[in-house]
Design a protein around this motif. Structure first.
Motif, PDB file in Angstrom:
ATOM      1  N   HIS A  60       1.732  15.201   8.231  1.00 13.93           N
ATOM      2  CA  HIS A  60       3.187  15.384   8.154  1.00 13.93           C
ATOM      3  C   HIS A  60       3.932  14.052   8.135  1.00 13.93           C
ATOM      4  O   HIS A  60       5.116  13.982   8.464  1.00 13.93           O
ATOM      5  CB  HIS A  60       3.702  16.259   9.299  1.00 13.93           C
ATOM      6  N   ARG A  61       3.240  13.024   7.726  1.00 10.64           N
ATOM      7  CA  ARG A  61       3.861  11.707   7.632  1.00 10.64           C
ATOM      8  C   ARG A  61       4.636  11.597   6.320  1.00 10.64           C
ATOM      9  O   ARG A  61       4.144  12.002   5.258  1.00 10.64           O
ATOM     10  CB  ARG A  61       2.785  10.625   7.699  1.00 10.64           C
ATOM     11  N   VAL A  62       5.855  11.062   6.377  1.00  6.63           N
ATOM     12  CA  VAL A  62       6.654  10.827   5.179  1.00  6.63           C
ATOM     13  C   VAL A  62       6.110   9.597   4.458  1.00  6.63           C
ATOM     14  O   VAL A  62       6.016   8.519   5.052  1.00  6.63           O
ATOM     15  CB  VAL A  62       8.143  10.637   5.533  1.00  6.63           C
ATOM     16  N   ILE A  63       5.752   9.775   3.192  1.00  6.59           N
ATOM     17  CA  ILE A  63       5.178   8.676   2.417  1.00  6.59           C
ATOM     18  C   ILE A  63       6.019   8.314   1.196  1.00  6.59           C
ATOM     19  O   ILE A  63       5.694   7.370   0.470  1.00  6.59           O
ATOM     20  CB  ILE A  63       3.741   9.018   1.964  1.00  6.59           C
ATOM     21  N   LEU A  88      14.486   5.113  -5.023  1.00  5.68           N
ATOM     22  CA  LEU A  88      13.187   5.793  -5.047  1.00  5.68           C
ATOM     23  C   LEU A  88      12.224   4.895  -4.285  1.00  5.68           C
ATOM     24  O   LEU A  88      12.046   3.733  -4.642  1.00  5.68           O
ATOM     25  CB  LEU A  88      12.705   6.006  -6.480  1.00  5.68           C
ATOM     26  N   THR A  89      11.626   5.438  -3.239  1.00  5.06           N
ATOM     27  CA  THR A  89      10.788   4.637  -2.339  1.00  5.06           C
ATOM     28  C   THR A  89       9.440   5.306  -2.126  1.00  5.06           C
ATOM     29  O   THR A  89       9.376   6.520  -1.892  1.00  5.06           O
ATOM     30  CB  THR A  89      11.466   4.472  -0.967  1.00  5.06           C
ATOM     31  N   VAL A  90       8.373   4.536  -2.201  1.00  4.31           N
ATOM     32  CA  VAL A  90       7.035   5.008  -1.843  1.00  4.31           C
ATOM     33  C   VAL A  90       6.446   4.010  -0.860  1.00  4.31           C
ATOM     34  O   VAL A  90       6.528   2.793  -1.063  1.00  4.31           O
ATOM     35  CB  VAL A  90       6.127   5.135  -3.080  1.00  4.31           C
ATOM     36  N   ALA A  91       5.864   4.525   0.230  1.00  5.05           N
ATOM     37  CA  ALA A  91       5.238   3.650   1.221  1.00  5.05           C
ATOM     38  C   ALA A  91       4.203   2.749   0.535  1.00  5.05           C
ATOM     39  O   ALA A  91       3.453   3.213  -0.335  1.00  5.05           O
ATOM     40  CB  ALA A  91       4.578   4.478   2.311  1.00  5.05           C
ATOM     41  N   PRO A  92       4.156   1.470   0.873  1.00  7.38           N
ATOM     42  CA  PRO A  92       3.211   0.557   0.218  1.00  7.38           C
ATOM     43  C   PRO A  92       1.768   1.054   0.234  1.00  7.38           C
ATOM     44  O   PRO A  92       1.021   0.822  -0.718  1.00  7.38           O
ATOM     45  CB  PRO A  92       3.369  -0.739   1.023  1.00  7.38           C
ATOM     46  N   THR A  93       1.364   1.768   1.277  1.00 10.08           N
ATOM     47  CA  THR A  93      -0.017   2.258   1.367  1.00 10.08           C
ATOM     48  C   THR A  93      -0.303   3.419   0.416  1.00 10.08           C
ATOM     49  O   THR A  93      -1.462   3.781   0.231  1.00 10.08           O
ATOM     50  CB  THR A  93      -0.302   2.727   2.801  1.00 10.08           C
ATOM     51  N   HIS A  94       0.733   3.998  -0.199  1.00 11.71           N
ATOM     52  CA  HIS A  94       0.541   5.164  -1.063  1.00 11.71           C
ATOM     53  C   HIS A  94       1.080   4.948  -2.472  1.00 11.71           C
ATOM     54  O   HIS A  94       1.235   5.899  -3.227  1.00 11.71           O
ATOM     55  CB  HIS A  94       1.216   6.390  -0.441  1.00 11.71           C
ATOM     56  N   GLN A  95       1.355   3.705  -2.825  1.00 10.59           N
ATOM     57  CA  GLN A  95       1.837   3.438  -4.177  1.00 10.59           C
ATOM     58  C   GLN A  95       0.702   3.551  -5.193  1.00 10.59           C
ATOM     59  O   GLN A  95      -0.465   3.431  -4.864  1.00 10.59           O
ATOM     60  CB  GLN A  95       2.490   2.057  -4.226  1.00 10.59           C
ATOM     61  N   ARG A  96       1.078   3.852  -6.447  1.00  9.24           N
ATOM     62  CA  ARG A  96       0.140   4.040  -7.562  1.00  9.24           C
ATOM     63  C   ARG A  96      -0.791   5.236  -7.335  1.00  9.24           C
ATOM     64  O   ARG A  96      -1.933   5.246  -7.783  1.00  9.24           O
ATOM     65  CB  ARG A  96      -0.683   2.760  -7.804  1.00  9.24           C
TER      66      ARG A  96
END
Length: 221
Positions: A60-63, A88-96
Motif C-alpha cells: 500500500h505504498r504510494v509510488i 507527474l511524479t514517480v518514486a525514483p525506485t519505481h521509474q521506467r
C-alpha cells in the motif's frame, strides 16, 4: 499496482516521493514541486478524482502521483473544459516500470468522462509524445513590449489589481479571447489574476480623469 484517486492520508507520501523525484532530476535540492501540489489542492480548479496515485498492492505504498487540474479555456472560438497536468511524479525506485504510463492513461480516461476536451502540460517531449501528446500543438509565440511612454502616448495611472476589478477583468477577457484558437482563462478568483512572484507585477491602468480601467497587464519590470 493500483491506480486510484488520492485521499488526505496519501498527502505525506505524495510529498515525499515528489521531493525525491525532483531532487534527483535537478542539480540541487528542488522544493517547488511538493509546494505546488499543496497550492493546487486549495485552488478553484482542484478535483480529487483527477489527483491520482499509483499504489503497490501488497505494501500500500504510494509510488506515483499525477495531478490533473481543470483549465477553463477558449478552444477554436468555443468555451471548453481543459485540464493541466502538473506534476507527474514517480518514486525514483519505481521509474521506467510503467507507473507513469498507467497514471497518464487513467487520468486521460477520467478526463474524457468529465467532458475535458484537451490536456496541456510542460514536460519532456520525448516522453510525453509516446502517450499521444503533441509538442507546441497550438504554436509558441510571445512578445516584448516597452512601457516607456512616447511623446503622444496618453497618461495612465498604474496600480495593483484589486478584488473590485474582477468583474471588468473577467468580462473583458472573454470579449477579447472568444475567437482565439486557444486561450486559457485565469479564473474567477483575485489570486489567479495576481502575480505571486517578487520578480513580476500585476497591474491595472486607469484613466486619470475618470479612474476607469483602461487595461490590465502582468509583466516583469
Amino acid at each position: 499496482m493500483v491506480i486510484r484517486p488520492e485521499t488526505p492520508a496519501d498527502y505525506s507520501q505524495i510529498a515525499d516521493i515528489t521531493y525525491e523525484a525532483f531532487s534527483a532530476w535537478k542539480p540541487r535540492p528542488f522544493r517547488a514541486e511538493p509546494t505546488l501540489v499543496d497550492a493546487m489542492r486549495s485552488g478553484q480548479f482542484y478535483d480529487p478524482e483527477l489527483s491520482l496515485v499509483a499504489e503497490e498492492e501488497e505494501t500500500h505504498r504510494v509510488i506515483g502521483h499525477a495531478l490533473f487540474s481543470f483549465l477553463p479555456s477558449i478552444l477554436l472560438g468555443q468555451e471548453k473544459k481543459g485540464a493541466y497536468l502538473a506534476p507527474l511524479t514517480v518514486a525514483p525506485t519505481h521509474q521506467r516500470q510503467g507507473v507513469g504510463s498507467a497514471l497518464l492513461a487513467e487520468g486521460a480516461r477520467i478526463a474524457r468522462e468529465k467532458g475535458i476536451a484537451f490536456i496541456l502540460l510542460c514536460g519532456h517531449p520525448d516522453y510525453y509524445i509516446r502517450h499521444g501528446y503533441q509538442p507546441q500543438a497550438f504554436s509558441l509565440t510571445g512578445c516584448t513590449v516597452t512601457l516607456e511612454p512616447g511623446a503622444q502616448a496618453p497618461a495612465f495611472i498604474e496600480r495593483p489589481v484589486r478584488q473590485s476589478d474582477l468583474p471588468w477583468l473577467t468580462r473583458r477577457w472573454k470579449e477579447l479571447h472568444l475567437t482565439d484558437r486557444l486561450a486559457l482563462y485565469p479564473g474567477d478568483l483575485i489570486g489567479q489574476w495576481m502575480s505571486h512572484s517578487p520578480l513580476s507585477r500585476s497591474s491595472v491602468f486607469l484613466t486619470p480623469e475618470t479612474d476607469d480601467i483602461a487595461g490590465y497587464v502582468r509583466y516583469i519590470p
